[in-house]
Design a protein around this motif. Structure first.
Motif, PDB file in Angstrom:
ATOM      1  N   GLY A   1      11.671  -3.634 -15.233  1.00 44.82           N
ATOM      2  CA  GLY A   1      12.762  -3.551 -14.344  1.00 44.82           C
ATOM      3  C   GLY A   1      12.575  -3.910 -13.100  1.00 44.82           C
ATOM      4  N   PRO A   2      13.220  -3.159 -12.156  1.00 46.01           N
ATOM      5  CA  PRO A   2      12.933  -3.363 -10.748  1.00 46.01           C
ATOM      6  C   PRO A   2      11.479  -3.202 -10.216  1.00 46.01           C
ATOM      7  N   GLU A   3      10.564  -2.490 -11.043  1.00 40.95           N
ATOM      8  CA  GLU A   3       9.333  -2.317 -10.646  1.00 40.95           C
ATOM      9  C   GLU A   3       8.498  -3.501 -10.549  1.00 40.95           C
ATOM     10  N   LEU A   4       8.919  -4.604 -11.549  1.00 36.46           N
ATOM     11  CA  LEU A   4       8.141  -6.022 -11.458  1.00 36.46           C
ATOM     12  C   LEU A   4       8.195  -6.664 -10.256  1.00 36.46           C
ATOM     13  N   GLY A   5       9.325  -6.289  -9.375  1.00 30.89           N
ATOM     14  CA  GLY A   5       9.467  -6.858  -8.149  1.00 30.89           C
ATOM     15  C   GLY A   5       8.268  -6.631  -7.233  1.00 30.89           C
ATOM     16  N   ASN A   6       7.525  -5.861  -7.580  1.00 29.51           N
ATOM     17  CA  ASN A   6       6.351  -5.386  -6.752  1.00 29.51           C
ATOM     18  C   ASN A   6       5.262  -5.715  -7.005  1.00 29.51           C
ATOM     19  N   VAL A   7       5.027  -6.547  -8.086  1.00 23.46           N
ATOM     20  CA  VAL A   7       3.800  -7.137  -8.797  1.00 23.46           C
ATOM     21  C   VAL A   7       3.635  -8.225  -7.830  1.00 23.46           C
ATOM     22  N   THR A   8       2.246  -8.648  -7.439  1.00 21.57           N
ATOM     23  CA  THR A   8       2.121  -9.685  -6.679  1.00 21.57           C
ATOM     24  C   THR A   8       0.449 -10.380  -7.200  1.00 21.57           C
TER      25      THR A   8
ATOM     26  N   LEU B   1       0.907  -1.161  -0.049  1.00 20.67           N
ATOM     27  CA  LEU B   1      -0.077  -0.006   0.135  1.00 20.67           C
ATOM     28  C   LEU B   1       0.725   1.308  -0.089  1.00 20.67           C
ATOM     29  N   ALA B   2       2.179   1.052   0.094  1.00 17.65           N
ATOM     30  CA  ALA B   2       3.112   2.325  -0.116  1.00 17.65           C
ATOM     31  C   ALA B   2       2.999   2.766  -1.193  1.00 17.65           C
ATOM     32  N   PHE B   3       2.481   2.159  -2.473  1.00 19.92           N
ATOM     33  CA  PHE B   3       2.405   2.356  -3.719  1.00 19.92           C
ATOM     34  C   PHE B   3       1.024   3.102  -4.090  1.00 19.92           C
ATOM     35  N   ASP B   4       0.134   2.806  -3.013  1.00 16.28           N
ATOM     36  CA  ASP B   4      -1.223   3.360  -3.392  1.00 16.28           C
ATOM     37  C   ASP B   4      -1.596   4.797  -3.035  1.00 16.28           C
ATOM     38  N   THR B   5      -1.066   5.441  -4.337  1.00 17.80           N
ATOM     39  CA  THR B   5      -1.074   7.068  -4.159  1.00 17.80           C
ATOM     40  C   THR B   5      -2.335   7.557  -4.254  1.00 17.80           C
ATOM     41  N   ASN B   6      -3.505   6.873  -4.513  1.00 18.76           N
ATOM     42  CA  ASN B   6      -4.887   7.464  -4.598  1.00 18.76           C
ATOM     43  C   ASN B   6      -5.850   7.008  -3.293  1.00 18.76           C
ATOM     44  N   GLY B   7      -5.034   6.233  -2.694  1.00 22.44           N
ATOM     45  CA  GLY B   7      -5.582   5.521  -1.542  1.00 22.44           C
ATOM     46  C   GLY B   7      -7.038   4.867  -1.654  1.00 22.44           C
ATOM     47  N   ASP B   8      -7.037   4.193  -2.775  1.00 24.82           N
ATOM     48  CA  ASP B   8      -8.509   3.445  -2.964  1.00 24.82           C
ATOM     49  C   ASP B   8      -8.113   1.835  -2.695  1.00 24.82           C
ATOM     50  N   GLY B   9      -7.011   1.522  -2.001  1.00 18.73           N
ATOM     51  CA  GLY B   9      -6.939   0.144  -1.486  1.00 18.73           C
ATOM     52  C   GLY B   9      -6.227  -0.639  -2.555  1.00 18.73           C
ATOM     53  N   VAL B  10      -6.302  -0.375  -3.832  1.00 21.78           N
ATOM     54  CA  VAL B  10      -5.803  -1.013  -5.047  1.00 21.78           C
ATOM     55  C   VAL B  10      -4.664  -0.414  -5.495  1.00 21.78           C
ATOM     56  N   VAL B  11      -3.423  -1.302  -5.866  1.00 23.78           N
ATOM     57  CA  VAL B  11      -2.176  -0.781  -6.145  1.00 23.78           C
ATOM     58  C   VAL B  11      -2.285  -1.267  -7.760  1.00 23.78           C
ATOM     59  N   THR B  12      -2.451  -0.291  -8.601  1.00 28.84           N
ATOM     60  CA  THR B  12      -2.428  -0.709  -9.979  1.00 28.84           C
ATOM     61  C   THR B  12      -1.130  -0.459 -10.798  1.00 28.84           C
ATOM     62  N   ALA B  13      -1.152  -0.781 -12.042  1.00 29.09           N
ATOM     63  CA  ALA B  13      -0.032  -0.810 -12.813  1.00 29.09           C
ATOM     64  C   ALA B  13       0.499   0.629 -12.731  1.00 29.09           C
ATOM     65  N   ALA B  14      -0.443   1.219 -13.128  1.00 28.87           N
ATOM     66  CA  ALA B  14      -0.066   2.996 -13.214  1.00 28.87           C
ATOM     67  C   ALA B  14       0.580   3.525 -11.857  1.00 28.87           C
ATOM     68  N   GLU B  15       0.208   2.827 -10.777  1.00 25.04           N
ATOM     69  CA  GLU B  15       1.052   3.188  -9.389  1.00 25.04           C
ATOM     70  C   GLU B  15       2.201   2.465  -9.157  1.00 25.04           C
ATOM     71  N   LEU B  16       2.327   1.161  -9.926  1.00 29.44           N
ATOM     72  CA  LEU B  16       3.518   0.486  -9.689  1.00 29.44           C
ATOM     73  C   LEU B  16       4.655   1.279 -10.789  1.00 29.44           C
ATOM     74  N   ASP B  17       4.107   1.874 -11.725  1.00 25.41           N
ATOM     75  CA  ASP B  17       5.006   2.726 -12.336  1.00 25.41           C
ATOM     76  C   ASP B  17       5.813   3.770 -12.154  1.00 25.41           C
ATOM     77  N   THR B  18       6.837   3.663 -11.209  1.00 23.17           N
ATOM     78  CA  THR B  18       7.248   4.615 -10.426  1.00 23.17           C
ATOM     79  C   THR B  18       8.281   5.673 -11.273  1.00 23.17           C
ATOM     80  N   ASN B  19       8.809   5.027 -12.486  1.00 25.90           N
ATOM     81  CA  ASN B  19       9.774   6.023 -13.186  1.00 25.90           C
ATOM     82  C   ASN B  19       9.067   6.911 -14.170  1.00 25.90           C
ATOM     83  N   GLY B  20       7.757   6.455 -14.343  1.00 22.10           N
ATOM     84  CA  GLY B  20       6.851   7.317 -15.172  1.00 22.10           C
ATOM     85  C   GLY B  20       7.032   7.041 -16.807  1.00 22.10           C
ATOM     86  N   ASN B  21       7.391   5.780 -17.233  1.00 24.67           N
ATOM     87  CA  ASN B  21       7.579   5.590 -18.480  1.00 24.67           C
ATOM     88  C   ASN B  21       6.312   4.946 -19.272  1.00 24.67           C
TER      89      ASN B  21
END
Length: 209
Positions: A173-180, A148-168
């Motif tokens: 890359g390393p972002e795939l390590g947060n996919v569950t 939930l540290a990636f849940d930027t909109n606070g809706d309780g769902v961590v989406t691909a857009a929120e996992l895309d921390t480098n904005g590309n």
């Protein structure tokens, strides 16, 4: 001696035969299109049944394998992960090393699902694999996280857009390590307008963080 036939032994005349053949040909001209239509309908139904069975089998296989995935990968380039393809590792033998090629007889532990033409494939890389389902009009893989540290909109769902921390615009890359969790959608049919949709949600039990 008379050779005249009795009335009940009289044969067909040429006119009677011609009339009978005409009636038969008229009947066949009416019945044949109907019979071909019924046959084509039966073949179409059988094809739809086979496409449906293949799609369901593909979903079951992908669900079973992804549940055991220890990592989602996107390198080298022929082992991509994105909206229409997915590459991952499964340490089947538990030795801590992912076997990328089963030429030694060991189980293939780096697997890629990819979609080309109207076919969904499973193999060690794009361009090399066996068909899982044909008649496919669309394949989508959606990535989700559980941190939930990636849940930027606070809706309780961590989406691909929120996992895309480098904005590309993609999870890589390393972002795939947060996919569950992976959402799978497979559309099968003669066209996109008539396709049937099959879906599954898979939690990567070896990746829950």
């Amino acid at each position: 001696m008379s050779t005249r036939r009795r009335g009940d032994e009289r044969g067909y005349t040429l006119v009677e035969f011609a009339v009978s053949m005409s009636v038969f040909l008229i009947f066949m001209s009416i019945a044949t299109p109907f019979m071909f239509s019924q046959l084509q309908g039966a073949l179409d139904t059988q094809e739809r049944v086979e496409l449906t069975q293949n799609a369901r089998s593909a979903i079951r296989l992908m669900t079973r394998e992804l549940r055991q995935a220890s990592s989602i990968i996107d390198t080298p380039p022929d082992k991509p992960s994105g909206p229409n393809e997915l590459s991952f590792g499964v340490d089947y033998d538990g030795n801590g090393v992912l076997n990328a090629w089963n030429n030694s007889g060991a189980a293939l532990e780096e697997i890629t699902y990819y979609y080309q033409g109207d076919t969904l494939f499973r193999g060690r890389r794009v361009g090399q694999g066996v068909p899982l389902a044909t008649g496919v009009t669309g394949v989508d893989f959606l990535m989700f996280g559980s941190n939930l540290a990636f849940d930027t909109n606070g809706d309780g769902v961590v989406t691909a857009a929120e996992l895309d921390t480098n904005g590309n615009g993609k999870v890589d890359g390393p972002e795939l390590g947060n996919v569950t969790r992976i959402g799978i959608t497979v559309d099968v049919g003669e066209s996109a307008a008539t396709a049937q949709t099959y879906q599954a949600q898979v939690f990567l039990r070896n990746r829950v963080i």
